[in-house]
Motif scaffolding. Structure first.
Motif, PDB file in Angstrom:
ATOM      1  N   UNK A  83       0.827  -1.211   0.000  1.00  0.00           N
ATOM      2  CA  UNK A  83       0.000   0.000   0.000  1.00  0.00           C
ATOM      3  C   UNK A  83       0.860   1.260   0.000  1.00  0.00           C
ATOM      4  N   UNK A  84       1.988   1.213   0.686  1.00  0.00           N
ATOM      5  CA  UNK A  84       2.871   2.376   0.734  1.00  0.00           C
ATOM      6  C   UNK A  84       3.472   2.704  -0.630  1.00  0.00           C
ATOM      7  N   UNK A  85       3.743   1.678  -1.423  1.00  0.00           N
ATOM      8  CA  UNK A  85       4.452   1.895  -2.695  1.00  0.00           C
ATOM      9  C   UNK A  85       3.565   1.704  -3.915  1.00  0.00           C
ATOM     10  N   UNK A  86       2.256   1.633  -3.718  1.00  0.00           N
ATOM     11  CA  UNK A  86       1.364   1.290  -4.835  1.00  0.00           C
ATOM     12  C   UNK A  86       1.429   2.265  -6.008  1.00  0.00           C
ATOM     13  N   UNK A  87       1.741   3.526  -5.768  1.00  0.00           N
ATOM     14  CA  UNK A  87       1.786   4.502  -6.857  1.00  0.00           C
ATOM     15  C   UNK A  87       3.211   4.845  -7.291  1.00  0.00           C
ATOM     16  N   UNK A  88       4.173   4.116  -6.774  1.00  0.00           N
ATOM     17  CA  UNK A  88       5.572   4.383  -7.091  1.00  0.00           C
ATOM     18  C   UNK A  88       6.085   3.367  -8.101  1.00  0.00           C
ATOM     19  N   UNK A  89       6.859   3.824  -9.076  1.00  0.00           N
ATOM     20  CA  UNK A  89       7.451   2.858 -10.014  1.00  0.00           C
ATOM     21  C   UNK A  89       8.494   2.014  -9.292  1.00  0.00           C
ATOM     22  N   UNK A  90       8.467   0.719  -9.553  1.00  0.00           N
ATOM     23  CA  UNK A  90       9.413  -0.201  -8.924  1.00  0.00           C
ATOM     24  C   UNK A  90      10.409  -0.700  -9.958  1.00  0.00           C
ATOM     25  N   UNK A  91      11.431  -1.358  -9.471  1.00  0.00           N
ATOM     26  CA  UNK A  91      12.403  -1.957 -10.382  1.00  0.00           C
ATOM     27  C   UNK A  91      11.732  -3.020 -11.251  1.00  0.00           C
ATOM     28  N   UNK A  92      10.773  -3.730 -10.686  1.00  0.00           N
ATOM     29  CA  UNK A  92      10.046  -4.741 -11.458  1.00  0.00           C
ATOM     30  C   UNK A  92       9.266  -4.079 -12.598  1.00  0.00           C
ATOM     31  N   UNK A  93       8.657  -2.923 -12.322  1.00  0.00           N
ATOM     32  CA  UNK A  93       7.938  -2.194 -13.370  1.00  0.00           C
ATOM     33  C   UNK A  93       8.894  -1.760 -14.487  1.00  0.00           C
ATOM     34  N   UNK A  94      10.038  -1.232 -14.094  1.00  0.00           N
ATOM     35  CA  UNK A  94      11.023  -0.787 -15.088  1.00  0.00           C
ATOM     36  C   UNK A  94      11.503  -1.966 -15.936  1.00  0.00           C
ATOM     37  N   UNK A  95      11.703  -3.104 -15.302  1.00  0.00           N
ATOM     38  CA  UNK A  95      12.140  -4.298 -16.031  1.00  0.00           C
ATOM     39  C   UNK A  95      11.055  -4.761 -16.999  1.00  0.00           C
ATOM     40  N   UNK A  96       9.815  -4.772 -16.540  1.00  0.00           N
ATOM     41  CA  UNK A  96       8.696  -5.177 -17.413  1.00  0.00           C
ATOM     42  C   UNK A  96       8.605  -4.268 -18.628  1.00  0.00           C
ATOM     43  N   UNK A  97       8.750  -2.965 -18.414  1.00  0.00           N
ATOM     44  CA  UNK A  97       8.713  -2.029 -19.541  1.00  0.00           C
ATOM     45  C   UNK A  97       9.857  -2.294 -20.508  1.00  0.00           C
TER      46      UNK A  97
END
Length: 108
Positions: A83-97
């Protein structure tokens, strides 16, 4: 990054760790588990952002009010972190992109 920046960063981290060690044992355990979880899946800006100091401030307020750590965050620590990081881009998001080839993906 200069040597002074590195030294200042280490001083700040040591002060942060000292604050964690001043917490009651149950708070320390939960904080360290949250920290491990966030370092694994957390946002890109975790190392220089306000998230960890904010959690520590929140915990210190809970201690001052005499609340138990699980009263503050609930029994599911991972869900609280998510919940704390739900709106923050993560390393996993960057990798998926990067692997999906979406526009705006970082390419090397």
């Amino acid at each position: 990054m200069s040597i002074q920046d590195i030294i200042e960063g280490k001083k700040q981290w040591r002060a942060h760790v000292a604050r964690v060690k001043a917490l009651p044992p149950d708070y320390q355990i939960v904080y360290k588990e949250m920290q491990k979880y966030l370092f694994k899946v957390g946002p890109v800006s975790l190392s220089d952002g306000p998230l960890l100091p904010g959690i520590l401030d929140f915990f210190e307020e809970g201690v001052a009010e005499g609340k138990g750590v699980l009263e503050l965050i609930g029994t599911d620590v991972a869900a609280f972190c998510d919940d704390l990081i739900k709106d923050s881009p993560t390393y996993a998001d960057a990798y998926q992109e990067a692997i999906s080839g979406e526009p705006g993906a970082a390419r090397k």
